[in-house]
Scaffold this active site. Structure first.
Site, PDB file in Angstrom:
ATOM      1  N   ASP A  30       0.873  -1.181   0.000  1.00 37.74           N
ATOM      2  CA  ASP A  30       0.000   0.000   0.000  1.00 37.74           C
ATOM      3  C   ASP A  30       0.906   1.226   0.000  1.00 37.74           C
ATOM      4  OD1 ASP A  30      -1.764   2.160   0.795  1.00 37.74           O
ATOM      5  OD2 ASP A  30      -3.171   0.636   1.512  1.00 37.74           O
ATOM      6  N   GLN A  93     -14.614   1.803   1.897  1.00 38.15           N
ATOM      7  CA  GLN A  93     -13.954   1.334   0.670  1.00 38.15           C
ATOM      8  C   GLN A  93     -13.648   2.535  -0.219  1.00 38.15           C
ATOM      9  OE1 GLN A  93     -16.194  -1.497  -1.724  1.00 38.15           O
ATOM     10  NE2 GLN A  93     -14.378  -2.120  -2.870  1.00 38.15           N
ATOM     11  N   HIS A  99     -10.217  -5.779  -2.355  1.00 41.81           N
ATOM     12  CA  HIS A  99      -8.856  -5.862  -1.817  1.00 41.81           C
ATOM     13  C   HIS A  99      -8.896  -6.073  -0.317  1.00 41.81           C
ATOM     14  CE1 HIS A  99      -9.915  -1.554  -1.654  1.00 41.81           C
ATOM     15  NE2 HIS A  99      -9.039  -1.421  -0.672  1.00 41.81           N
TER      16      HIS A  99
END
Ligand code: ZN
Length: 149
Positions: A30, A93, A99
């Protein structure tokens, strides 16, 4: 090609820090990590969220999450790990390609990923459970590509 950022990452059209990959999934760092090693796991085939992803694909993502968690443990030695997914804007989200976040944790890291809710009264839990069990028994599971049985 869709406008989906994660589809573009899967296809190699956008740069990413690829950690692990297999035929069905990709794990990459990330770029806004909650902690060092914060990794995202996505299916290669686009699915918006947990309501759209097939059970098979969901299982493949779960398998990769398991591998990533083990990798993070052996390499970064966190004291814990948070595995997290959000479906829908209301849940937070932000990228609408399914994910899962795998976040290394340490005591006192200050990450606000817990609820801190008090225990619910038994009658409330029983009421919710009854609705869920009734839906399962009647086959009223509203998952288009899946079944709750
Ligand atoms: Zn996508």
């Amino acid at each position: 090609m869709s406008d989906c950022t994660f589809c573009k990452i899967v296809a190699g059209l956008l740069p990413s820090y690829r950690v692990l990959e297999d035929e069905h999934t990709l794990a990459f760092l990330d770029i806004r990590p909650a902690s060092a090693g914060h990794t995202l796991v996505v299916p290669r085939v686009h699915a918006r969220d947990v309501w759209e992803i097939s059970r098979t694909s969901h299982g493949e993502v779960a398998d990769m999450v398991h591998r990533v968690a083990a990798l993070l443990k052996t390499t970064l030695a966190p004291e814990g790990v948070t595995v997290k997914h959000n479906t829908g804007e209301a849940a937070g989200q932000d990228v609408f390609h399914y994910h899962v976040h795998v976040v290394p944790r340490r005591r006192g890291d200050g990450l606000l990923l817990t609820w801190g809710s008090p225990p619910a009264p038994a009658h409330e839990l029983e009421q919710v459970l009854e609705r869920l069990i009734t839906a399962i028994r009647s086959g009223r599971c509203h998952q288009p590509q899946s079944s709750c049985e």
